[in-house]
Design an enzyme around this catalytic site. Structure first.
Site, PDB file in Angstrom:
ATOM      1  N   GLU A 199      -2.468   6.204  10.680  1.00  0.00           N
ATOM      2  CA  GLU A 199      -1.277   6.692  11.388  1.00  0.00           C
ATOM      3  C   GLU A 199      -0.274   5.601  11.735  1.00  0.00           C
ATOM      4  O   GLU A 199       0.836   5.884  12.142  1.00  0.00           O
ATOM      5  CB  GLU A 199      -1.693   7.451  12.659  1.00  0.00           C
ATOM      6  CG  GLU A 199      -2.229   6.588  13.812  1.00  0.00           C
ATOM      7  CD  GLU A 199      -3.713   6.200  13.693  1.00  0.00           C
ATOM      8  OE1 GLU A 199      -4.260   6.278  12.575  1.00  0.00           O
ATOM      9  OE2 GLU A 199      -4.306   5.808  14.705  1.00  0.00           O
ATOM     10  N   CYS A 241     -11.345   5.559  13.188  1.00  0.00           N
ATOM     11  CA  CYS A 241     -11.797   4.445  14.031  1.00  0.00           C
ATOM     12  C   CYS A 241     -12.979   4.896  14.908  1.00  0.00           C
ATOM     13  O   CYS A 241     -14.046   5.184  14.381  1.00  0.00           O
ATOM     14  CB  CYS A 241     -10.610   3.910  14.836  1.00  0.00           C
ATOM     15  SG  CYS A 241     -10.971   2.365  15.671  1.00  0.00           S
ATOM     16  N   TYR A 242     -12.796   4.992  16.215  1.00  0.00           N
ATOM     17  CA  TYR A 242     -13.880   5.487  17.070  1.00  0.00           C
ATOM     18  C   TYR A 242     -14.333   6.868  16.580  1.00  0.00           C
ATOM     19  O   TYR A 242     -15.518   7.214  16.671  1.00  0.00           O
ATOM     20  CB  TYR A 242     -13.385   5.561  18.513  1.00  0.00           C
ATOM     21  CG  TYR A 242     -14.400   6.054  19.525  1.00  0.00           C
ATOM     22  CD1 TYR A 242     -15.337   5.184  20.069  1.00  0.00           C
ATOM     23  CD2 TYR A 242     -14.413   7.398  19.935  1.00  0.00           C
ATOM     24  CE1 TYR A 242     -16.267   5.639  21.008  1.00  0.00           C
ATOM     25  CE2 TYR A 242     -15.339   7.850  20.866  1.00  0.00           C
ATOM     26  CZ  TYR A 242     -16.264   6.964  21.401  1.00  0.00           C
ATOM     27  OH  TYR A 242     -17.172   7.405  22.324  1.00  0.00           O
ATOM     28  N   THR A 259      18.395  15.561  29.831  1.00  0.00           N
ATOM     29  CA  THR A 259      19.710  15.973  29.328  1.00  0.00           C
ATOM     30  C   THR A 259      19.573  17.105  28.307  1.00  0.00           C
ATOM     31  O   THR A 259      20.285  18.112  28.375  1.00  0.00           O
ATOM     32  CB  THR A 259      20.432  14.768  28.668  1.00  0.00           C
ATOM     33  OG1 THR A 259      20.547  13.733  29.639  1.00  0.00           O
ATOM     34  CG2 THR A 259      21.808  15.146  28.165  1.00  0.00           C
ATOM     35  N   GLY A 272      19.962  11.461  33.327  1.00  0.00           N
ATOM     36  CA  GLY A 272      20.764  10.759  32.325  1.00  0.00           C
ATOM     37  C   GLY A 272      19.911  10.331  31.142  1.00  0.00           C
ATOM     38  O   GLY A 272      20.423   9.829  30.155  1.00  0.00           O
ATOM     39  N   HIS A 291      -6.565   2.568  10.631  1.00  0.00           N
ATOM     40  CA  HIS A 291      -5.627   3.518  11.245  1.00  0.00           C
ATOM     41  C   HIS A 291      -4.552   3.974  10.254  1.00  0.00           C
ATOM     42  O   HIS A 291      -3.543   3.303  10.090  1.00  0.00           O
ATOM     43  CB  HIS A 291      -4.965   2.871  12.467  1.00  0.00           C
ATOM     44  CG  HIS A 291      -5.908   2.714  13.605  1.00  0.00           C
ATOM     45  ND1 HIS A 291      -6.095   3.698  14.554  1.00  0.00           N
ATOM     46  CD2 HIS A 291      -6.751   1.720  13.931  1.00  0.00           C
ATOM     47  CE1 HIS A 291      -7.010   3.301  15.415  1.00  0.00           C
ATOM     48  NE2 HIS A 291      -7.425   2.104  15.069  1.00  0.00           N
TER      49      HIS A 291
END
Ligand code: XMP
Length: 592
Positions: free
Chosen positions: A173, A84-85, A231, A226, A171
């Protein structure tokens, strides 16, 4: 010693897009260890890389101050892929032409492949790809061939095989590019000769060695939330050091979901009870928040109270003396400042990288066992540690907890009829470009289970209506929408308890139906709009997202929606149920 983290074979140069981490994650999923570096990283520090990828980004190569790369990377002999860019930058720096676009192209397109191309080995015919760009390459640089185009984009792919330079406008990805993984795989293995050297599994002994090395003879203390990251990081430290030398402290702010503290306690008690401690601070938080309406002020108060409690705990346990260091669950994207170039303004400094923490890092007083891992990799590590799936697959949950999902109002006002629906005068936060909006909500008197595509209608409407940043559908209620009234309200214990109840009901039904596994996050919000003795209403906000930066409101099965609404209307004080139809932008995921 086998290294704890391999030397990267691939560097993704970050030009400021939200896609750079997605690219690095995809490369790692293909078994090749990759890192992200600022776009202007000097070429001479990249000599040992087997491949370089230039990411996409929101800028235009012709604008002053836009991110660039050290052009010497193109003559290292290392294969380079510009996405892209990244492709536009490659064209611009190597003598091609980039054309400024005003409308751009966003969404699915069909790639027609031109000349034979290594990058597209194994693919044939036309391929579904994902486009998201304004500018385009108008002319490939000397020495390059155009290897793909679409109906609207003449240079959708280009390459100079002799120099091993490749560009794609789309893209590879993202999941919407159906054969994107094969394209990346061709680049890594066929063109760049990368080796498979990465798997987040089977690294526990290496990570634990690394923890012992950093900690030395000292002990580690954590503030655990949490969440998955803290964790997993804390569990690793308990394993590496033993429970006498690792201490995890969980602050119960009173702003948690139903059963949260008990759940976190049960996870750690199975691990090793001696290392974990709950600090109860509900009263401190609730009294500091009494009478407060403004969302930013709520956040600030919660942040300040947190620091106050942390300081008190640190003092009481002497955690700042030389026998202790701080452990954090920082993960890889948190260590990289967004912004693309080192010169560009930092958009957001992660709270694990504020100046006080940086000083501790420099003084070797912090251990972050996961700072090279992505979230999915952290989950893999957590699985190997035997942590429950329920913990590892949790949706993201904001630090300030239910406080930002319990909306408050300073004033009273009825709903007001406008041409398109009803204005509910509860303001919520939105985002437009880089700035924040704080505006009322438009409610449509139609349930999302009606046949119309309400999402499409809402998207069209929101672009047209000034002064509104969200659109909700009225799903069901004890009183008609037209009778609702917003009342003055704040974070009272009663309202928090109500939110906890409704959140728990939605969570359970969404879990039992499997709906929670199809969405990225599912906030449940309480707004102070009601009638006939029932002061609050509930908003359901399931969204799809990749990283929380943008999000799409998700449609819900009408039967499940009705079941949830019926159950919510049984809760005392709940007047009506709404469904948020707005994408981010212009809304945000949370309401605040
Ligand atoms: P917004 O509302 O900005 O949220 O669209 C994007 C994502 O960030 C989460 N969020 C937070 N997470 N501390 C966190 O750890 C916070 O203060 C916080 N505020 C928002 C939000 O839940 C969503 O996933």
């Amino acid at each position: 010693m086998t290294s704890y983290i391999p030397e990267p074979q691939v560097t993704v140069l970050d030009t400021g897009g939200q896609y750079c981490h997605l690219i690095a994650r995809k490369v790692r999923e293909l078994g090749v260890y990759a890192e992200v570096r600022p776009s202007e990283t000097p070429a001479n520090t990249l000599k040992r890389r087997k491949a370089i990828i230039i990411s996409g980004g929101p800028n235009s190569v012709y604008e002053a101050g836009s991110p660039t790369v050290d052009a010497a990377i193109f003559s290292l002999g290392t294969p380079v892929l510009g996405i892209c860019y990244g492709q536009q930058l490659m064209a611009h720096l190597l003598g091609g032409q980039v054309r400024k676009g005003d409308k751009g192209e966003y969404g699915l397109a069909l790639l027609e492949m031109g000349a034979r191309e290594e990058l597209f080995q194994g693919l044939s015919g036309s391929q579904q790809i994902w486009m998201s760009h304004r500018d385009t390459v108008a002319e490939a640089p000397p020495g390059f061939r155009v290897t793909g185009h679409t109906g609207t984009c003449a240079v959708a792919a280009m390459s100079d095989g002799s120099r091993r330079l490749y560009g794609v406008q789309f893209h590879p990805e993202v999941v919407h590019t159906s054969r994107g993984t094969e394209i990346l795989s061709n680049f890594l293995f066929r063109i760049s000769e990368c080796e498979r050297d990465w798997n987040p599994k089977h690294r526990l002994p290496l990570i634990e060695d690394r923890i012992r090395e950093v900690v030395g003879g000292r002990n580690v203390f954590f503030f655990v939330s949490g969440g998955v990251d803290s964790t997993v990081a804390f569990t690793l430290c308990v394993r590496a050091l033993g429970h006498e030398r690792a201490r995890g402290i969980y602050v119960d702010t009173g702003l948690m979901r139903e059963g949260e503290t008990e759940f976190v306690r049960s996870v750690f008690e199975k691990l090793d009870s001696g290392a974990f401690e709950v600090c109860t601070a509900q009263e401190q938080f609730l009294s500091a928040l009494q009478g407060v309406h403004d969302p930013e002020q709520k956040r600030q108060i919660i942040g300040e109270e947190f620091v106050r409690i942390q300081d008190r705990i640190i003092d009481a346990h002497h955690f700042l003396d030389e026998h202790w260091i701080l452990g954090q669950g920082t993960i890889y994207p948190d260590t990289i400042e967004s912004g693309g170039t080192e010169k560009a303004a930092v958009i957001k400094t992660h709270h694990n990288r504020v100046p006080g923490i940086r000083r501790l890092l420099e003084a070797n007083r912090i251990v972050e066992p996961l700072s090279f891992f992505y979230k999915d990799e952290v989950r893999e590590v957590g699985r190997e540690l035997g942590l429950p799936e329920e913990m590892l697959e949790r949706h993201p949950f904001p630090g300030p907890g239910l406080a930002i999902r319990c909306l408050c109002s300073e004033t009273e006002a009825p709903v007001r009829e406008v041409e398109d629906g009803w204005i509910v005068p509860v303001r919520s936060v939105g985002v437009q470009g880089d700035s924040r909006s704080y505006a009322p909500v438009l409610a449509l008197h139609r349930s999302p289970s009606s046949r119309e595509d309400l999402h499409t209608i809402a998207t069209e409407m929101i672009n047209r209506l000034p002064g509104v940043n969200r659109i909700v559908a009225y799903v069901a209620g004890h009183s008609p929408l037209t009778r609702l009234r917003v009342t003055a309200s704040w974070l009272s214990p009663e309202r928090l308890a109500r939110l906890r109840r409704v959140d728990e009901i939605v969570r359970r039904l969404s879990h039992d139906s499997g709906f929670d596994r199809t969405v990225w996050q599912f906030p449940v919000i309480l707004i102070p709009a009601g009638a006939d003795g029932r002061p609050d209403s509930v908003v359901l906000r399931p969204v799809h997202s990749v990283d929380g930066m943008t999000a799409r409101s998700v449609a819900m099965d009408p039967v499940l929606l009705e079941t949830i609404a019926t159950r919510l209307l049984d809760v005392a004080g709940v007047c009506a149920v709404f469904f948020d139809l707005t994408h981010k932008p212009p809304a945000t995921i949370e309401w605040e």
